[in-house]
Design a protein around this motif. Structure first.
Motif, PDB file in Angstrom:
ATOM      1  N   ALA A 274       2.498 -12.083  -0.762  1.00  0.00           N
ATOM      2  CA  ALA A 274       1.356 -11.269  -0.471  1.00  0.00           C
ATOM      3  C   ALA A 274       1.789  -9.901   0.201  1.00  0.00           C
ATOM      4  O   ALA A 274       1.481  -8.662  -0.355  1.00  0.00           O
ATOM      5  N   VAL A 275       2.889  -9.970   0.930  1.00  0.00           N
ATOM      6  CA  VAL A 275       3.651  -8.837   1.373  1.00  0.00           C
ATOM      7  C   VAL A 275       3.962  -8.118   0.193  1.00  0.00           C
ATOM      8  O   VAL A 275       4.185  -6.671   0.125  1.00  0.00           O
ATOM      9  N   ASN A 276       4.816  -8.672  -0.675  1.00  0.00           N
ATOM     10  CA  ASN A 276       5.061  -7.902  -1.944  1.00  0.00           C
ATOM     11  C   ASN A 276       3.939  -7.178  -2.545  1.00  0.00           C
ATOM     12  O   ASN A 276       4.505  -6.139  -3.238  1.00  0.00           O
ATOM     13  N   LYS A 277       2.983  -7.941  -2.610  1.00  0.00           N
ATOM     14  CA  LYS A 277       1.739  -7.359  -3.508  1.00  0.00           C
ATOM     15  C   LYS A 277       1.489  -5.963  -2.697  1.00  0.00           C
ATOM     16  O   LYS A 277       1.006  -4.990  -3.262  1.00  0.00           O
ATOM     17  N   LEU A 278       1.321  -6.172  -1.555  1.00  0.00           N
ATOM     18  CA  LEU A 278       0.989  -4.982  -0.570  1.00  0.00           C
ATOM     19  C   LEU A 278       1.982  -3.741  -0.671  1.00  0.00           C
ATOM     20  O   LEU A 278       1.508  -2.664  -0.882  1.00  0.00           O
ATOM     21  N   LYS A 279       3.235  -3.817  -0.959  1.00  0.00           N
ATOM     22  CA  LYS A 279       4.316  -3.032  -0.702  1.00  0.00           C
ATOM     23  C   LYS A 279       4.228  -2.562  -2.385  1.00  0.00           C
ATOM     24  O   LYS A 279       5.228  -1.509  -2.648  1.00  0.00           O
ATOM     25  N   GLN A 280       3.546  -3.012  -3.369  1.00  0.00           N
ATOM     26  CA  GLN A 280       3.573  -2.275  -4.723  1.00  0.00           C
ATOM     27  C   GLN A 280       2.818  -0.963  -4.374  1.00  0.00           C
ATOM     28  O   GLN A 280       3.022   0.144  -5.320  1.00  0.00           O
ATOM     29  N   PHE A 281       1.955  -0.990  -3.562  1.00  0.00           N
ATOM     30  CA  PHE A 281       1.287   0.257  -3.268  1.00  0.00           C
ATOM     31  C   PHE A 281       2.173   1.268  -2.370  1.00  0.00           C
ATOM     32  O   PHE A 281       2.591   0.872  -1.076  1.00  0.00           O
ATOM     33  N   ARG A 282       2.717   2.221  -2.811  1.00  0.00           N
ATOM     34  CA  ARG A 282       3.366   3.133  -2.068  1.00  0.00           C
ATOM     35  C   ARG A 282       3.134   4.009  -0.856  1.00  0.00           C
ATOM     36  O   ARG A 282       3.800   4.070   0.226  1.00  0.00           O
ATOM     37  N   ALA A 283       1.800   3.892  -0.594  1.00  0.00           N
ATOM     38  CA  ALA A 283       1.292   4.411   0.462  1.00  0.00           C
ATOM     39  C   ALA A 283       1.345   3.422   1.687  1.00  0.00           C
ATOM     40  O   ALA A 283       0.948   3.741   2.748  1.00  0.00           O
ATOM     41  N   VAL A 284       1.391   2.177   1.323  1.00  0.00           N
ATOM     42  CA  VAL A 284       1.446   1.130   2.325  1.00  0.00           C
ATOM     43  C   VAL A 284       2.967   0.914   2.499  1.00  0.00           C
ATOM     44  O   VAL A 284       3.624   0.406   3.782  1.00  0.00           O
ATOM     45  N   ALA A 285       3.941   0.897   1.516  1.00  0.00           N
ATOM     46  CA  ALA A 285       5.326   0.605   1.775  1.00  0.00           C
ATOM     47  C   ALA A 285       5.948   1.796   2.621  1.00  0.00           C
ATOM     48  O   ALA A 285       7.037   1.343   3.357  1.00  0.00           O
ATOM     49  N   THR A 286       5.643   2.828   2.714  1.00  0.00           N
ATOM     50  CA  THR A 286       5.866   3.676   3.482  1.00  0.00           C
ATOM     51  C   THR A 286       4.693   4.521   4.388  1.00  0.00           C
ATOM     52  O   THR A 286       3.679   4.812   3.555  1.00  0.00           O
ATOM     53  N   ARG A 287       4.785   4.522   5.523  1.00  0.00           N
ATOM     54  CA  ARG A 287       3.558   4.938   6.193  1.00  0.00           C
ATOM     55  C   ARG A 287       3.518   6.763   6.420  1.00  0.00           C
ATOM     56  O   ARG A 287       4.507   7.043   6.793  1.00  0.00           O
ATOM     57  N   THR A 298      -5.703   2.102   5.339  1.00  0.00           N
ATOM     58  CA  THR A 298      -5.139   2.345   4.012  1.00  0.00           C
ATOM     59  C   THR A 298      -4.447   0.791   3.344  1.00  0.00           C
ATOM     60  O   THR A 298      -4.713   0.422   2.409  1.00  0.00           O
ATOM     61  N   VAL A 299      -4.237  -0.125   4.413  1.00  0.00           N
ATOM     62  CA  VAL A 299      -3.553  -1.392   4.062  1.00  0.00           C
ATOM     63  C   VAL A 299      -4.700  -2.306   3.600  1.00  0.00           C
ATOM     64  O   VAL A 299      -4.738  -3.035   2.604  1.00  0.00           O
ATOM     65  N   THR A 300      -5.961  -2.184   4.227  1.00  0.00           N
ATOM     66  CA  THR A 300      -7.005  -2.802   3.976  1.00  0.00           C
ATOM     67  C   THR A 300      -7.600  -2.569   2.625  1.00  0.00           C
ATOM     68  O   THR A 300      -7.792  -3.486   1.929  1.00  0.00           O
ATOM     69  N   ALA A 301      -7.532  -1.139   2.056  1.00  0.00           N
ATOM     70  CA  ALA A 301      -8.008  -0.952   0.646  1.00  0.00           C
ATOM     71  C   ALA A 301      -7.138  -1.428  -0.179  1.00  0.00           C
ATOM     72  O   ALA A 301      -7.358  -1.971  -1.163  1.00  0.00           O
ATOM     73  N   ALA A 302      -5.700  -1.434   0.131  1.00  0.00           N
ATOM     74  CA  ALA A 302      -4.895  -2.200  -0.899  1.00  0.00           C
ATOM     75  C   ALA A 302      -5.133  -3.662  -0.987  1.00  0.00           C
ATOM     76  O   ALA A 302      -4.993  -4.174  -2.082  1.00  0.00           O
ATOM     77  N   ALA A 303      -5.488  -4.082   0.265  1.00  0.00           N
ATOM     78  CA  ALA A 303      -5.832  -5.777  -0.065  1.00  0.00           C
ATOM     79  C   ALA A 303      -6.988  -5.923  -0.725  1.00  0.00           C
ATOM     80  O   ALA A 303      -7.093  -6.942  -1.599  1.00  0.00           O
ATOM     81  N   LEU A 304      -8.055  -4.944  -0.564  1.00  0.00           N
ATOM     82  CA  LEU A 304      -9.063  -5.190  -1.368  1.00  0.00           C
ATOM     83  C   LEU A 304      -8.681  -4.990  -2.823  1.00  0.00           C
ATOM     84  O   LEU A 304      -9.460  -5.886  -3.664  1.00  0.00           O
ATOM     85  N   LEU A 305      -7.966  -4.237  -3.344  1.00  0.00           N
ATOM     86  CA  LEU A 305      -7.727  -4.080  -4.771  1.00  0.00           C
ATOM     87  C   LEU A 305      -7.014  -5.419  -4.944  1.00  0.00           C
ATOM     88  O   LEU A 305      -7.131  -5.843  -6.236  1.00  0.00           O
ATOM     89  N   ILE A 306      -6.020  -5.954  -4.388  1.00  0.00           N
ATOM     90  CA  ILE A 306      -5.373  -7.299  -4.707  1.00  0.00           C
ATOM     91  C   ILE A 306      -6.568  -8.343  -5.086  1.00  0.00           C
ATOM     92  O   ILE A 306      -6.181  -9.247  -5.834  1.00  0.00           O
ATOM     93  N   TRP A 307      -7.498  -8.404  -3.950  1.00  0.00           N
ATOM     94  CA  TRP A 307      -8.580  -9.415  -4.022  1.00  0.00           C
ATOM     95  C   TRP A 307      -9.249  -9.045  -5.658  1.00  0.00           C
ATOM     96  O   TRP A 307      -9.619  -9.915  -6.112  1.00  0.00           O
ATOM     97  N   LEU A 308      -9.567  -7.865  -5.685  1.00  0.00           N
ATOM     98  CA  LEU A 308     -10.565  -7.424  -6.974  1.00  0.00           C
ATOM     99  C   LEU A 308      -9.652  -7.999  -8.289  1.00  0.00           C
ATOM    100  O   LEU A 308     -10.414  -8.073  -9.217  1.00  0.00           O
ATOM    101  N   ARG A 309      -8.342  -7.712  -8.158  1.00  0.00           N
ATOM    102  CA  ARG A 309      -7.507  -7.721  -9.321  1.00  0.00           C
ATOM    103  C   ARG A 309      -6.849  -9.333  -9.451  1.00  0.00           C
ATOM    104  O   ARG A 309      -6.127  -9.276 -10.502  1.00  0.00           O
ATOM    105  N   SER A 310      -7.293 -10.021  -8.527  1.00  0.00           N
ATOM    106  CA  SER A 310      -6.300 -11.472  -8.805  1.00  0.00           C
ATOM    107  C   SER A 310      -7.197 -12.323  -9.605  1.00  0.00           C
ATOM    108  O   SER A 310      -8.328 -12.336  -9.822  1.00  0.00           O
TER     109      SER A 310
END
Length: 310
Positions: A274-287, A298-310
């Motif tokens: 799950a951490v690896n999936k979050l860090k696929q988003f560059r705005a999450v991997a570097t703050r 920003t992290v929550t929006a990335a998690a939302l996309l993970i759920w939508l696309r899972s």
């Protein structure tokens, strides 16, 4: 074909009914889909907001919309709705795993001013205090002030932020929390557990208790084990070597060793994935965000996309 930085028609059909219809100060919003696509583009590429392509509209609109939705909890509500729909369909594996990851903060993330339009609106009650109150200390809200209030901490490499999260058995984030980078993992175990809240689509209370929890040795202490026992949650947390040595030295007074399910512990890798999936988003991997509550959004929006696309 839509690029990876844009919502598909199916994803937009899920989000559209949940979005606010009008702005309390300026009337109707600019096209939500266009703005969200701009936010996703910035999430994926990590580009400066000023350099957003023109097809997403004015960059100021994208920036302000993301700040506002991070402050009033809109991103969190969208994530909970998608989680609730998945839970109603029986697609959530409630054998969860907890861990954290350190995020390097860009030097532009430091130096947030003490007063912004968002903080003034929060003081005057124009924006509901949700995620902002938990993450920011600049506005007289809980969390302290300075860099620590913005979830920035010092490490050998410079400024860092730590993301604490729980993930279900399908590698999707259930709850998220950001702290300064030097904050110990074990101190955030209960806050992360308390943020697990999946509403029911029908009547009933939101689900907050998982079937089991697995975590690494950083969470191995008596306080965490007692908390899980009180809530009736099975756990798989290995015992630290120094704790084991101290228990053996005490003999019969040291008590019995804590139970440990090796088979269950093998599934702990789902939180790492799950951490690896979050860090696929560059705005999450570097703050890049100065404000702690904006980075949490920003992290929550990335998690939302993970759920939508899972």
């Amino acid at each position: 074909m839509l690029s990876r930085e844009e919502l598909t028609d199916g994803e937009w059909a899920v989000l559209e009914p949940l979005l606010p219809k009008s702005n309390h100060r300026c009337g109707r919003w600019r096209d939500h889909r266009q703005v969200i696509n701009g936010i996703i583009h910035r999430l994926s590429t990590g580009c400066q907001r000023r350099k957003l392509p023109e097809r997403f509209g004015p960059w100021q609109t994208v920036h302000k919309r993301h700040m506002l939705w991070s402050a009033d909890g809109t991103w969190e509500r969208l994530l909970q709705h998608v989680q609730a729909a998945a839970d109603a369909a029986g697609e959530v594996d409630w054998n969860i795993n907890i861990d954290s990851t350190s995020i390097r903060a860009h030097h532009h993330a430091a130096g947030a001013p003490r007063s912004t339009a968002t903080s003034r609106c929060l003081k005057r009650g124009r924006v509901k205090i949700t995620s902002h109150a938990r993450a920011c200390g600049r506005c007289g809200l809980p969390g302290g002030g300075g860099a620590a209030g913005e979830a920035l901490g010092r490490a050998r490499g410079g400024l860092t932020t730590k993301i604490h999260l729980s993930a279900d058995g399908r590698c999707r984030p259930l709850s998220l929390l950001v702290t300064p980078g030097q904050r110990a993992d074990c101190t955030q175990f209960e806050p992360v557990m308390d943020k697990i809240r999946v509403p029911r689509l029908g009547p009933g209370r939101p689900r907050r208790r998982p079937d089991s929890v697995a975590a690494d040795k950083a969470y191995s202490n008596g306080v965490i084990r007692s908390c899980l026992r009180r809530r009736g949650i099975r756990h798989a947390i290995p015992e630290k070597s120094d704790s084991k040595s101290a228990r053996l030295r005490r003999g019969s007074r040291g008590g019995r060793p804590p139970g440990f399910d090796k088979v269950r512990y093998r599934a702990r890798n789902t939180v790492e994935r799950a951490v690896n999936k979050l860090k696929q988003f560059r705005a999450v991997a570097t703050r890049y965000d100065k404000r702690g509550y904006v980075y949490l959004g920003t992290v929550t929006a990335a998690a939302l996309l993970i759920w939508l696309r899972s």
